[in-house]
Motif scaffolding. Structure first.
Motif, PDB file in Angstrom:
ATOM      1  N   VAL B  68       0.879  -1.173   0.000  1.00 18.20           N
ATOM      2  CA  VAL B  68       0.000   0.000   0.000  1.00 18.20           C
ATOM      3  C   VAL B  68       0.912   1.219   0.000  1.00 18.20           C
ATOM      4  O   VAL B  68       1.716   1.382   0.921  1.00 18.20           O
ATOM      5  N   ARG B  74      10.624   4.650  -0.911  1.00 21.11           N
ATOM      6  CA  ARG B  74      11.358   4.299  -2.135  1.00 21.11           C
ATOM      7  C   ARG B  74      10.834   2.962  -2.635  1.00 21.11           C
ATOM      8  O   ARG B  74      10.831   1.992  -1.873  1.00 21.11           O
ATOM      9  N   HIS B  95      -3.371  -0.085  -7.290  1.00 20.49           N
ATOM     10  CA  HIS B  95      -3.526   0.776  -8.459  1.00 20.49           C
ATOM     11  C   HIS B  95      -2.187   0.988  -9.144  1.00 20.49           C
ATOM     12  O   HIS B  95      -1.135   0.928  -8.511  1.00 20.49           O
ATOM     13  N   VAL B  96      -2.255   1.271 -10.437  1.00 27.86           N
ATOM     14  CA  VAL B  96      -1.056   1.573 -11.209  1.00 27.86           C
ATOM     15  C   VAL B  96      -0.620   3.003 -10.880  1.00 27.86           C
ATOM     16  O   VAL B  96      -1.463   3.893 -10.769  1.00 27.86           O
ATOM     17  N   LYS B 130      -5.431   7.406  -0.453  1.00 25.25           N
ATOM     18  CA  LYS B 130      -6.269   6.253  -0.787  1.00 25.25           C
ATOM     19  C   LYS B 130      -7.282   6.575  -1.885  1.00 25.25           C
ATOM     20  O   LYS B 130      -7.771   5.675  -2.556  1.00 25.25           O
ATOM     21  N   VAL B 132      -6.780   8.739  -4.593  1.00 28.76           N
ATOM     22  CA  VAL B 132      -6.233   9.008  -5.931  1.00 28.76           C
ATOM     23  C   VAL B 132      -5.107   8.031  -6.237  1.00 28.76           C
ATOM     24  O   VAL B 132      -4.584   7.372  -5.347  1.00 28.76           O
ATOM     25  N   GLU B 133      -4.742   7.989  -7.522  1.00 28.32           N
ATOM     26  CA  GLU B 133      -3.666   7.088  -7.917  1.00 28.32           C
ATOM     27  C   GLU B 133      -2.335   7.592  -7.358  1.00 28.32           C
ATOM     28  O   GLU B 133      -2.113   8.790  -7.295  1.00 28.32           O
ATOM     29  N   ASN B 140      14.620  13.844  -5.841  1.00 33.41           N
ATOM     30  CA  ASN B 140      14.185  14.232  -4.494  1.00 33.41           C
ATOM     31  C   ASN B 140      13.602  15.637  -4.547  1.00 33.41           C
ATOM     32  O   ASN B 140      13.439  16.214  -5.621  1.00 33.41           O
ATOM     33  N   LYS B 142      14.774  18.454  -3.983  1.00 33.27           N
ATOM     34  CA  LYS B 142      15.618  19.500  -4.559  1.00 33.27           C
ATOM     35  C   LYS B 142      15.926  19.252  -6.027  1.00 33.27           C
ATOM     36  O   LYS B 142      16.759  19.933  -6.626  1.00 33.27           O
ATOM     37  N   ASN B 146      20.005  11.492  -6.397  1.00 37.93           N
ATOM     38  CA  ASN B 146      20.228  10.941  -5.057  1.00 37.93           C
ATOM     39  C   ASN B 146      19.942   9.440  -4.990  1.00 37.93           C
ATOM     40  O   ASN B 146      19.259   8.967  -4.095  1.00 37.93           O
ATOM     41  N   GLN B 169      17.062  -1.995   6.815  1.00 39.74           N
ATOM     42  CA  GLN B 169      17.532  -1.529   8.119  1.00 39.74           C
ATOM     43  C   GLN B 169      19.014  -1.160   8.035  1.00 39.74           C
ATOM     44  O   GLN B 169      19.778  -1.777   7.305  1.00 39.74           O
ATOM     45  N   HIS B 170      19.390  -0.199   8.864  1.00 38.67           N
ATOM     46  CA  HIS B 170      20.788   0.195   8.928  1.00 38.67           C
ATOM     47  C   HIS B 170      21.615  -0.975   9.463  1.00 38.67           C
ATOM     48  O   HIS B 170      21.297  -1.529  10.512  1.00 38.67           O
TER      49      HIS B 170
END
Lengths: 238, 235
Positions: B68, B74, B95-96, B130, B132-133, B140, B142, B146, B169-170
């Motif tokens: 979802v 990312r 949804h696409v 929820k 709208v697509e 990023n 700016k 990145n 996870q780090h």
């Protein structure tokens, strides 16, 4: 399991398997005695434009009997499954989507509607869909001598004069679905309704146990993570 | 209200199921995260999982399979088509998603990357609602790439959302062993349960993919052991 019930209440052993189907988003199998039901859930997925609802998600259900041939009874079960889903799942959380529910009866030996509801609840929870509460199905049959018998087998159901199936939810302990057949009085019905609640409480305990087994690995993983030292994680330069 | 409502939120991560509720002191300022609903000075769980909390927030961690979209996450998307100046991208959700064709670093109306169906992008979710697509971008705030880019070559595997969170996870205990076995490889983990792998040789790519797929069901120690075996078997 199911050990703290009154002496007069006897139920068959219940067992479950979670996440058994690889392609589904959530799946579960529940066995009560010789009755066994498997449920698979896909969702939220895209929905046909003709069925789309801008306010809530649509729930599509299919029930397949153990014999594989469709029957009018299956249609009744489909409606029963859909009604329970719509009451419990928070459908407004995923508008314009669809939740597909497929119920496959593997073997039928009494109390099938209750087994179906139990498998449905576990599968919905396995899929991680937002739900108001859990629910548990309890079947009970009334014998000719007016004694009640919980979780009946097919043979016992046939000999009985009336059968009840109640579905309870756990947040306020309410009944959310009732299905009755046969002849009985109001007093007998109320007695069955009251006593079945004990069985439902046991089933909720069983659900919790099943999920504790499934999620134990995730809790263990948490212990393996290195402690976060302040300033070590580099924030993504924006 | 039932007895469960009077319970406090546990300090340690613990397992909860739907319908469990925990009391929140009225003077406490908490952010209620995914899987919980705030009602009558208490939070009610809406999905089973591991409840976690810190001073500022409380949430439920649960391994799902269906993605979802959430803002700023990312994701790895696959281009499935083009409508006017927008690409249609499959991100594994209901949804696409749509992505502007100039949402790349330095792209202009005249100079922009041409993507075809089947191309893979690592993108950021810039609109998730929820109603709208979802919308994606490869830059990023700016306007810099990145790390967000079109992924070329390599191999994609599908895993659960929980595993992809663990991998992201780090210093994750799951990715650390890979550094011991492989000299060079690239790994790109999307929050939507897709992992993209590329390395010098196909053998290494296969070995890493097999290892990641096993991580889904094995504990870390067992998975690392099978990694050694796979590397040996593939030579």
């Amino acid at each position: 399991m199911l050990g703290t019930l009154e002496n007069s209440i006897r139920v068959r052993p219940i067992s479950s398997e979670l996440s058994i189907l690889g392609n589904c988003d959530g799946s579960a199998r529940v066995k009560q005695g010789n009755s066994s039901v498997m449920v698979g859930i896909w969702g939220p997925v895209e929905v046909k434009q003709s069925k789309e609802d801008p306010e809530k998600c649509v729930i599509e259900t299919t029930v397949k009997g153990a014999t594989g041939q469709g029957s009018p009874l299956d249609k009744m079960y489909e409606e029963a499954v859909r009604q329970t889903c719509e009451q419990v799942v928070i459908t407004s959380a995923h508008p314009r989507t669809c939740i597909q529910v497929i119920v496959q009866v593997e073997s039928e030996d009494g109390a099938i509607l209750a087994v179906m509801k139990n498998a449905l609840c576990l599968a919905l929870m396995d899929a991680g869909l937002p739900m108001r509460s859990m629910f548990a199905g309890v079947s009970c049959a009334q014998q000719e001598n007016e004694e009640l018998m919980w979780d009946p087998t097919a043979e016992e159901e046939e000999e009985s004069t009336a059968q009840y199936t109640f579905v309870y939810e756990n947040s306020r302990n309410n009944v959310i679905y009732v299905h009755c057949t046969g002849e009985s009085t109001v007093e007998q019905y109320m007695l069955a309704l009251q006593k079945s609640r004990q069985v439902a409480t046991e089933v909720f305990g069983f659900y919790r146990e099943s999920f504790e087994k499934l999620l134990r690995k995730d809790v263990k993983f948490q212990m393996l993570l290195p402690p976060i030292i302040k300033g070590e994680i580099l924030e993504e330069p924006e | 209200m039932s007895d469960t409502a009077r319970k406090e939120i546990p300090d340690k991560p613990s397992i909860v199921v739907c319908g469990d509720s925990f009391a929140i002191p009225p003077d406490k300022d908490l952010t209620v995260g995914p899987g919980l609903v705030f009602r009558n000075n208490s939070v009610t769980c809406t999905k089973p999982g591991v409840i976690k909390s810190n001073d500022k927030s409380v949430w439920i961690d649960r391994n799902n399979r269906r993605y979802v979209p959430v803002l700023e996450e990312r994701v790895i998307g696959i281009i499935i088509g083009r409508v006017m100046d927008e690409y249609r991208v499959d991100i594994g959700g209901a949804h696409v998603a749509m992505m502007s064709s100039i949402a790349f670093e330095g792209a202009t109306q005249r100079n922009k990357p041409e993507l075809k169906p089947g191309n893979v992008v690592f993108a950021r979710v810039i609109a998730a609602n929820k109603d709208v697509e979802p919308e994606l971008a490869c830059v990023n705030k700016k306007g810099k790439a990145n790390g967000l880019q079109v992924l070329e070559g390599g191999h994609i595997i599908q895993c659960s959302l929980g595993l992809s969170r663990k991998l992201r996870q780090h210093k994750s205990p799951l990715t650390q062993p890979l550094f011991n076995h492989f000299k060079s490889f690239e790994l790109c983990v999307g929050m939507n349960g897709r992992v993209w792998v590329r390395s010098d040789t196909n053998k290494h790519t296969v070995a890493i993919s097999i290892y990641l797929k096993r991580c889904e069901y094995l504990c870390v120690a067992d998975a690392v052991m099978t990694l050694k075996q796979t590397v040996r078997a593939l030579g």
